[in-house]
Design a protein around this motif. Structure first.
Motif, mmCIF file in Angstrom:
data_model
loop_
_atom_site.group_PDB
_atom_site.id
_atom_site.type_symbol
_atom_site.label_atom_id
_atom_site.label_comp_id
_atom_site.label_asym_id
_atom_site.label_seq_id
_atom_site.Cartn_x
_atom_site.Cartn_y
_atom_site.Cartn_z
ATOM 1 N N LEU A 1 -6.164 -8.152 -5.449
ATOM 2 C CA LEU A 1 -5.194 -7.305 -4.764
ATOM 3 C C LEU A 1 -4.358 -6.527 -5.771
ATOM 4 O O LEU A 1 -4.036 -7.023 -6.849
ATOM 5 C CB LEU A 1 -4.258 -8.155 -3.898
ATOM 6 N N ARG A 2 -4.006 -5.315 -5.391
ATOM 7 C CA ARG A 2 -3.032 -4.516 -6.151
ATOM 8 C C ARG A 2 -1.809 -4.341 -5.259
ATOM 9 O O ARG A 2 -1.904 -3.750 -4.172
ATOM 10 C CB ARG A 2 -3.605 -3.173 -6.549
ATOM 11 N N ILE A 3 -0.694 -4.894 -5.701
ATOM 12 C CA ILE A 3 0.543 -4.830 -4.930
ATOM 13 C C ILE A 3 1.515 -3.903 -5.648
ATOM 14 O O ILE A 3 1.830 -4.105 -6.831
ATOM 15 C CB ILE A 3 1.169 -6.227 -4.764
ATOM 16 N N SER A 4 1.972 -2.887 -4.938
ATOM 17 C CA SER A 4 2.946 -1.936 -5.487
ATOM 18 C C SER A 4 4.266 -2.096 -4.755
ATOM 19 O O SER A 4 4.296 -2.221 -3.530
ATOM 20 C CB SER A 4 2.441 -0.497 -5.330
ATOM 21 N N LEU A 5 5.339 -2.109 -5.522
ATOM 22 C CA LEU A 5 6.682 -2.213 -4.959
ATOM 23 C C LEU A 5 7.453 -0.952 -5.352
ATOM 24 O O LEU A 5 7.477 -0.568 -6.524
ATOM 25 C CB LEU A 5 7.396 -3.458 -5.489
#
Length: 411
Positions: free
Chosen positions: A188-192
């Motif tokens: 997964l690639r999680i961007s905040l």
């Protein structure tokens, strides 16, 4: 043609594969497909090359069918690509030199997994050379892209009916031991996203890097809650392996991104894990209303597991016990080594890495055997090598496996 199982043919053949640079990215697997096709043509055998994304991309699969008498269909599968080469500073040997030293061949792909790929093909060709008619079809498939996105296996699955297959053998490195499966992989690639501000006035911004620290802690806490263990495949895991965020020291960052590697074992389901992680992020958003997040799925590889009672596995265990694992020793030392190996080869195991089997196993219907001469601990390492005797032994293993599983038609 001289016996392809002989050292005089098999060792130079593997060297020729190692000397072709198929490091992925970019792959360039087509050049190796052509080499294999030329080898098969000289042996009087047909094969088919299928381009991946257009031949101008330099990527392709190769398939060769060794037709039998209409019985079962067994697939031998290996990938053409490798990971990137090591640097001159990191290793002693050239990544594509295929140098032989003290009974070992060095080079990128020797272990993972051109030795297994070569051994499978030579085993199939040797059956043709000897005029052995199998009771079913033996299908040899060399795929592109396994090290990144399994693009070759995915294209094959889209264009062929996997329901016609009865068994699948993957030649990934197992140290000449029988493996019945591997963990699933969910990347997964999680961007905040926060709000930028001057570094001297952090109260006016919303720091995405600091917020991501909370996300990482949340992920690890959640991983402890759903941690699972399988007696063969091992334990589930989660690791944050890449992070990117910030502009410069005096700017409050408005964006931070992490790449998360999740490895799963039964009974964990990727769809449920993704939903749970998304729900946790939503909870965090409620506490910090200014944040916005995005989750991208980079890779989804299912768990692969085959019950050891399956005939394909039972045959493999019997053959592995007879060969006693990897070669390379002699005399009394070899006798003791084989005795020790025979005592342990009756036990099945899983491997930590994922394979093309997660794409080709027809949603778990197909029995899958993972078996190769390479040492899994050497995969992706500098000065990767394969024991030449183990490689030669594996040719015999694959040959006997095909005969035992598909049967032989006698006139």
């Amino acid at each position: 043609m001289i016996d392809v199982r002989s050292r005089e043919v098999a060792v130079p053949f593997l060297q020729s594969l190692i000397q072709v640079d198929t490091c992925n990215p970019p792959g360039n697997e087509h050049r190796l497909s052509l080499l294999l096709q030329d080898f098969l043509r000289k042996a009087g055998l047909d094969s088919r090359i299928s381009s991946i994304g257009g031949i101008e991309q330099g990527r392709s699969n190769l398939e060769a069918v060794f037709p039998g008498d209409g019985g079962r269909k067994l697939m031998f599968c290996g990938h053409l690509d490798t990971v990137s080469p090591w640097t001159a500073e990191a290793g002693k040997y050239h990544p594509h030199g295929a140098v032989i030293d003290n009974g070992k061949m060095y080079g990128r792909g020797t272990s993972d997994m051109k030795s297994g790929l070569a051994a499978m093909l030579l085993a199939a060709v040797s059956l043709h050379q000897d005029g052995i008619r199998l009771g079913g079809d033996l299908i040899f498939l060399a795929t592109a892209g396994e090290e990144v996105d399994s693009c070759g296996a995915r294209q094959y699955a889209e264009q062929h009916s996997l329901s016609e297959l009865d068994g699948l053998v993957i030649a990934e490195p197992t140290g000449s031991r029988v493996a019945v499966g591997h963990k699933g992989a969910l990347w997964l690639r999680i961007s905040l996203f926060g709000r930028s501000a001057h570094g001297s006035m952090p109260q006016l911004g919303l720091n995405a890097v600091e917020g991501m620290m909370e996300v990482i802690a949340l992920l690890h806490q959640h991983a402890l809650e759903w941690q699972a263990h399988d007696p063969v495949l091992g334990s589930s895991s989660l690791s944050v392996n890449k992070i990117d965020g910030g502009v410069q020291t005096n700017v409050i960052p408005d964006r931070c991104t992490i790449d998360v590697d999740i490895r799963t074992v039964p009974p964990l389901l990727h769809e449920e894990l993704l939903s749970e992680i998304t729900a946790k992020l939503e909870e965090m958003k409620q506490l910090h209303s200014g944040y916005r997040y995005q989750v991208e799925e980079l890779l989804d590889r299912s768990v692969v597991y085959t019950d050891p009672v399956e005939e394909l596995i039972r045959i493999a265990l019997e053959l592995a016990g007879k060969t006693g694992g990897a070669g390379g020793q002699s005399g009394e030392e070899e006798v003791h080594r084989k005795a020790a190996a025979n005592a342990t080869d009756t036990a099945v195991r899983g491997v930590s890495y994922y394979t093309d089997a997660s794409v080709l196993h027809d949603h778990g219907r197909l029995p899958v055997l993972i078996y190769g001469p390479g040492d899994p601990g050497l995969a992706h390492q500098p000065d990767e090598w394969v024991d030449i005797e183990a490689y030669l032994d594996s040719i015999e293993f694959y040959r006997k496996l095909a005969v035992s599983y598909l049967g032989v038609i006698r006139d």
